[in-house]
Motif scaffolding. Structure first.
Motif, PDB file in Angstrom:
ATOM      1  N   LEU A 111       0.827  -1.196   0.000  1.00 32.71           N
ATOM      2  CA  LEU A 111       0.000   0.000   0.000  1.00 32.71           C
ATOM      3  C   LEU A 111       0.870   1.258   0.000  1.00 32.71           C
ATOM      4  CD1 LEU A 111      -2.660  -1.011   2.662  1.00 32.71           C
ATOM      5  CD2 LEU A 111      -2.750  -1.307   0.197  1.00 32.71           C
ATOM      6  N   PRO A 112       0.483   2.251  -0.788  1.00 31.91           N
ATOM      7  CA  PRO A 112       1.293   3.474  -0.863  1.00 31.91           C
ATOM      8  C   PRO A 112       0.983   4.461   0.257  1.00 31.91           C
ATOM      9  CG  PRO A 112      -0.494   3.587  -2.433  1.00 31.91           C
ATOM     10  CD  PRO A 112      -0.650   2.290  -1.700  1.00 31.91           C
ATOM     11  N   ILE A 113       0.805   3.974   1.478  1.00 34.48           N
ATOM     12  CA  ILE A 113       0.625   4.879   2.615  1.00 34.48           C
ATOM     13  C   ILE A 113       1.704   4.565   3.643  1.00 34.48           C
ATOM     14  CG2 ILE A 113      -1.863   5.244   2.330  1.00 34.48           C
ATOM     15  CD1 ILE A 113      -2.259   3.145   4.570  1.00 34.48           C
TER      16      ILE A 113
ATOM     17  N   GLU B  88       1.621   4.541   6.971  1.00 36.24           N
ATOM     18  CA  GLU B  88       1.248   3.838   8.206  1.00 36.24           C
ATOM     19  C   GLU B  88       0.724   2.445   7.888  1.00 36.24           C
ATOM     20  OE1 GLU B  88       0.086   6.819   7.353  1.00 36.24           O
ATOM     21  OE2 GLU B  88       1.298   8.130   8.628  1.00 36.24           O
TER      22      GLU B  88
ATOM     23  N   ILE C  29      16.609   2.716   7.942  1.00 28.87           N
ATOM     24  CA  ILE C  29      15.530   2.723   6.947  1.00 28.87           C
ATOM     25  C   ILE C  29      14.188   2.707   7.684  1.00 28.87           C
ATOM     26  CG2 ILE C  29      14.494   1.575   4.953  1.00 28.87           C
ATOM     27  CD1 ILE C  29      17.274   2.615   4.379  1.00 28.87           C
TER      28      ILE C  29
ATOM     29  N   ASP D  35       0.058  -7.146  11.657  1.00 31.01           N
ATOM     30  CA  ASP D  35      -0.013  -6.427  12.933  1.00 31.01           C
ATOM     31  C   ASP D  35      -0.986  -7.079  13.927  1.00 31.01           C
ATOM     32  OD1 ASP D  35      -2.275  -5.663  11.561  1.00 31.01           O
ATOM     33  OD2 ASP D  35      -2.045  -3.510  11.906  1.00 31.01           O
TER      34      ASP D  35
ATOM     35  N   GLY E  59      -5.829   4.078  -1.709  1.00 28.62           N
ATOM     36  CA  GLY E  59      -4.562   3.443  -1.353  1.00 28.62           C
ATOM     37  C   GLY E  59      -4.633   2.518  -0.173  1.00 28.62           C
ATOM     38  N   HIS E  60      -5.799   2.360   0.420  1.00 33.60           N
ATOM     39  CA  HIS E  60      -5.891   1.657   1.702  1.00 33.60           C
ATOM     40  C   HIS E  60      -6.381   0.221   1.594  1.00 33.60           C
ATOM     41  CE1 HIS E  60      -5.640   5.835   2.953  1.00 33.60           C
ATOM     42  NE2 HIS E  60      -5.458   5.467   4.203  1.00 33.60           N
ATOM     43  N   GLY E  61      -6.511  -0.308   0.399  1.00 31.81           N
ATOM     44  CA  GLY E  61      -6.997  -1.685   0.276  1.00 31.81           C
ATOM     45  C   GLY E  61      -8.457  -1.821   0.652  1.00 31.81           C
TER      46      GLY E  61
ATOM     47  N   PRO F  73      -8.298  -7.008  10.525  1.00 36.65           N
ATOM     48  CA  PRO F  73      -9.178  -6.265   9.635  1.00 36.65           C
ATOM     49  C   PRO F  73     -10.539  -6.954   9.454  1.00 36.65           C
ATOM     50  CG  PRO F  73      -7.490  -7.423   8.384  1.00 36.65           C
ATOM     51  CD  PRO F  73      -7.146  -7.588   9.832  1.00 36.65           C
TER      52      PRO F  73
ATOM     53  N   GLN G 178      12.365   6.461   5.361  1.00 38.16           N
ATOM     54  CA  GLN G 178      11.956   6.676   3.975  1.00 38.16           C
ATOM     55  C   GLN G 178      10.625   5.991   3.781  1.00 38.16           C
ATOM     56  OE1 GLN G 178      15.488   4.707   2.193  1.00 38.16           O
ATOM     57  NE2 GLN G 178      14.052   3.254   1.295  1.00 38.16           N
TER      58      GLN G 178
ATOM     59  N   PRO H  73       6.617   6.265   1.209  1.00 38.91           N
ATOM     60  CA  PRO H  73       5.848   6.989   0.195  1.00 38.91           C
ATOM     61  C   PRO H  73       5.518   8.408   0.656  1.00 38.91           C
ATOM     62  CG  PRO H  73       4.477   5.369   1.316  1.00 38.91           C
ATOM     63  CD  PRO H  73       5.870   5.159   1.819  1.00 38.91           C
TER      64      PRO H  73
ATOM     65  N   ALA I  24       3.515  11.631   1.677  1.00 33.25           N
ATOM     66  CA  ALA I  24       2.172  11.827   2.230  1.00 33.25           C
ATOM     67  C   ALA I  24       2.143  13.172   2.928  1.00 33.25           C
ATOM     68  CB  ALA I  24       1.838  10.709   3.216  1.00 33.25           C
TER      69      ALA I  24
ATOM     70  N   VAL J  52       3.914  14.297   6.411  1.00 35.11           N
ATOM     71  CA  VAL J  52       4.871  13.266   6.823  1.00 35.11           C
ATOM     72  C   VAL J  52       6.279  13.712   6.442  1.00 35.11           C
ATOM     73  CG1 VAL J  52       5.635  10.894   6.454  1.00 35.11           C
ATOM     74  CG2 VAL J  52       3.189  11.410   6.671  1.00 35.11           C
TER      75      VAL J  52
ATOM     76  N   VAL K 252       5.489   4.936  13.255  1.00 36.84           N
ATOM     77  CA  VAL K 252       4.325   4.096  12.951  1.00 36.84           C
ATOM     78  C   VAL K 252       4.109   3.198  14.169  1.00 36.84           C
ATOM     79  CG1 VAL K 252       3.384   2.285  11.470  1.00 36.84           C
ATOM     80  CG2 VAL K 252       4.685   4.166  10.462  1.00 36.84           C
TER      81      VAL K 252
ATOM     82  N   PHE L  43      -4.611  -1.772  16.068  1.00 33.57           N
ATOM     83  CA  PHE L  43      -4.797  -0.825  14.975  1.00 33.57           C
ATOM     84  C   PHE L  43      -3.487  -0.086  14.747  1.00 33.57           C
ATOM     85  CE2 PHE L  43      -6.136   3.169  12.994  1.00 33.57           C
ATOM     86  CZ  PHE L  43      -6.903   2.674  11.945  1.00 33.57           C
ATOM     87  N   THR L  44      -3.105   0.030  13.477  1.00 36.61           N
ATOM     88  CA  THR L  44      -1.825   0.640  13.132  1.00 36.61           C
ATOM     89  C   THR L  44      -2.036   2.017  12.523  1.00 36.61           C
ATOM     90  OG1 THR L  44      -0.817  -1.516  12.768  1.00 36.61           O
ATOM     91  CG2 THR L  44       0.247   0.365  11.728  1.00 36.61           C
TER      92      THR L  44
ATOM     93  N   THR M  42      -0.187   6.413  13.014  1.00 33.07           N
ATOM     94  CA  THR M  42       0.933   7.193  13.520  1.00 33.07           C
ATOM     95  C   THR M  42       0.479   7.915  14.787  1.00 33.07           C
ATOM     96  OG1 THR M  42       2.649   8.804  12.933  1.00 33.07           O
ATOM     97  CG2 THR M  42       0.432   9.212  12.071  1.00 33.07           C
TER      98      THR M  42
ATOM     99  N   ARG N 110      -5.693  14.351   6.679  1.00 24.66           N
ATOM    100  CA  ARG N 110      -4.636  14.227   5.671  1.00 24.66           C
ATOM    101  C   ARG N 110      -5.314  14.301   4.313  1.00 24.66           C
ATOM    102  NH1 ARG N 110      -0.752   9.161   5.757  1.00 24.66           N
ATOM    103  NH2 ARG N 110       0.313  10.304   7.415  1.00 24.66           N
TER     104      ARG N 110
ATOM    105  N   MET O 237      -8.266  11.147   9.579  1.00 23.71           N
ATOM    106  CA  MET O 237      -7.353  10.018   9.765  1.00 23.71           C
ATOM    107  C   MET O 237      -7.187   9.762  11.257  1.00 23.71           C
ATOM    108  SD  MET O 237      -3.423   9.765   8.531  1.00 23.71           S
ATOM    109  CE  MET O 237      -2.351   8.527   9.242  1.00 23.71           C
TER     110      MET O 237
END
Lengths: 389, 149
Positions: free
Chosen positions: A136-138, A140, A200, A251, B17-19, B50, B82, B84, B86, B89, B97, B110-111, B113, B136, B141
């Protein structure tokens, strides 16, 4: 939970091929797959006409078994599948095809392809831009690969571990890669350089993570009986398995005390006559160094949390590498941290080379058995005991 | 709820982007109202994240989205140097995270920031946190702020 293992020693790995691995690749995934495949089929003393099974991993950007079969000029095949990447999914599928009589000579092709999501060089390559990832491109997202850093922090918290055992895994791989011409990076790594490395995903730094690379491995499997007539000394699959726990979302995993690694180890112990006191070589996956620490502990070399003192006690300071009891080397090819992110196929290939006596300057004299444990914590832990026939 | 294709498409566009899928759509709809919804079994009472269509504990299909307290403790922690791009961020000092174990149920997590002003000294595994909402890209969020135990 079965104790049955009718496949024990019935299937042999008889052919190996590899392109070697590079961070600067300019070949198509198909070209890499075919280079490895032709080498493996020739190495097995066979031709395309003998191959009646094709297993090609579902690597993003790579081709399926139907394309491989057409491109190799295979006449007909009665087994053709596309398993998830990570070594044992493909090799187990091929072995079971041989054992059940679905096919006699199964080719396994496992290309790895750098993608725009894990390599800046790949992102700049117009031939790769269309390749998609499931990541996923987020920021968190504790899913997929990032979760290893999150669980590394938990490991350090629970056991009061330092980064020392992580460094030893990374240094061991680089030391062993020095004699592996297939490796993407073969320069030695020092404790000082490890400590100074760029973070990283803290607590994991750049040396704690395997390298995105281009390349391909290929294998040929057949029955133990047929293997006796082929050029190389056969290496038998003595026991092999994959394993997961039901609650395996990255997680949501209940804890490090019960992961798919435990399931794999318990199944291997039920199925194998050989265990850690009987092996000559150990190939724990190190896509992330935390995975390797867990494999040492879960295979029973040391208790949970014991990897730090175990690795210090079994460290050859002159050679700068792990030697268990001064005898068992670990990841003799340099693992994924040096050879590149082969998803464990490099670990299997090297184990087979060692057991049949074709490991060249890395050869461990008289090696009879190897424990190979590809995969991480969540959806891909796997293991195999391989032995020389 | 009757199917509303236009409404569904807007939700999908917002959380592309969150599936997002049919099974977790209610969770994301809840976010638009600044409510953290998780799937709960109407028969055995167990929470699941989930969201999936059936309860893995009792095989009931009576799964309903319910609001969680948002209170819990940091179970997993990493700092990304490093990642993506946002809004809001900055990876230069490490973007935290956290995976928070919620007080509703062991291993229900729950994951996300933490808030921008989260004290560095409190950012550690075991630290008590509670829910906070930020925006965001104009979308609410759920994140976590520190709390006294």
């Amino acid at each position: 939970m079965t104790t049955r293992n009718p496949m024990k020693d019935q299937v042999a790995i008889v052919g190996l091929g590899s392109t070697g691995f590079t961070r600067d690749g300019d070949r198509s995934p198909l070209a890499m797959a075919l280079a490895a495949a032709t080498e493996a089929i020739r190495d097995a003393g066979l031709t395309a006409a003998d191959i009646d099974g094709v297993v090609a991993t579902s690597e993003p950007g790579a081709d399926g078994p139907e394309v491989i079969a057409a491109a190799l000029g295979i006449t007909e095949a009665t087994h053709h599948t596309k398993p998830t990447p990570v070594a044992m999914f493909s090799l187990l599928d091929a072995a079971r095809a041989v054992f059940t009589g679905a096919a006699d000579h199964v080719l396994v092709v496992t290309p790895v392809v750098m993608g725009p999501w894990n390599s800046r060089r790949a992102a700049d390559d117009p031939w790769r831009r269309g390749t998609r990832s499931s990541i996923l491109p987020i920021p968190e997202d504790a899913g997929k690969a990032a979760a290893y850093a999150a669980w590394a922090s938990r490991y350090i918290h629970e056991y009061g571990a330092s980064k020392d055992p992580f460094a030893r895994i990374a240094i061991n791989s680089r030391t062993n890669a020095a004699h592996n011409p297939l490796a993407a990076i073969a320069t030695p790594l020092s404790f000082g350089a490890y400590d100074a490395a760029r973070m990283i995903r803290d607590p994991l730094n750049i040396y704690d993570m395997d390298l995105p690379v281009d390349g391909a491995d290929a294998f040929v499997l057949t029955t133990a009986e047929r293997a006796r007539a082929l050029p190389h000394h056969p290496v038998l699959i003595h026991a092999a398995t994959s394993g997961i726990v039901g609650k395996n979302d990255e997680d949501q995993l209940v804890g490090l005390h019960r992961t798919g690694q435990h399931v794999v180890v318990e199944q291997l112990r039920r199925h194998s006559d050989l265990w850690i006191d009987d092996i000559d070589l150990f190939y724990p996956y190190e896509g992330f160094t935390i995975i390797t620490l867990a494999w040492f502990e879960n295979c029973g070399f040391c208790p949970p949390g014991g990897a730090e003192s175990f690795l210090r006690e079994h460290w050859n300071d002159d050679a700068q590498r792990i030697e268990i009891d001064g005898r068992i080397p670990v990841n003799t090819h340099g693992g994924s941290l040096s050879e590149g992110a082969t998803r464990g196929t490099g670990h299997v290939r090297e184990a087979v080379h060692q057991l049949r006596g074709t490991a060249g300057p890395r050869q461990v004299e008289g090696a009879q058995a190897a424990l190979v444990t590809p995969g991480g914590f969540f959806f891909n832990p796997q293991g195999a005991v391989l032995r020389r026939a | 709820m009757p199917e509303n294709r236009e409404d569904d498409q807007q939700l999908i566009d917002r959380f592309g982007g969150h599936g997002i899928n049919r099974d977790n759509a209610a969770h994301f709809r809840g976010r638009l109202e600044r409510r953290l919804l998780m799937s709960r079994c109407g028969d055995c009472g167990r929470w699941q994240h989930p969201s999936r269509p059936m309860c893995p504990d009792c095989w009931s299909w009576n799964m309903t989205p319910e609001e969680v307290s948002g209170r819990g403790t940091i179970h997993l922690l990493m700092e990304l140097h490093q990642g993506p791009p946002a809004e809001g961020v900055d990876y230069r000092d490490g973007h935290p995270v956290v995976t928070v174990e919620l007080e509703e149920q062991p291993a229900l997590r729950f994951t996300s920031t933490v808030t921008a002003d989260f004290p560095d000294d409190d950012l550690e595994i075991g630290a008590p946190v509670e829910l906070e909402w930020i925006d965001r890209d104009g979308t609410p969020m759920p994140v976590f702020r520190t709390r006294s135990a």
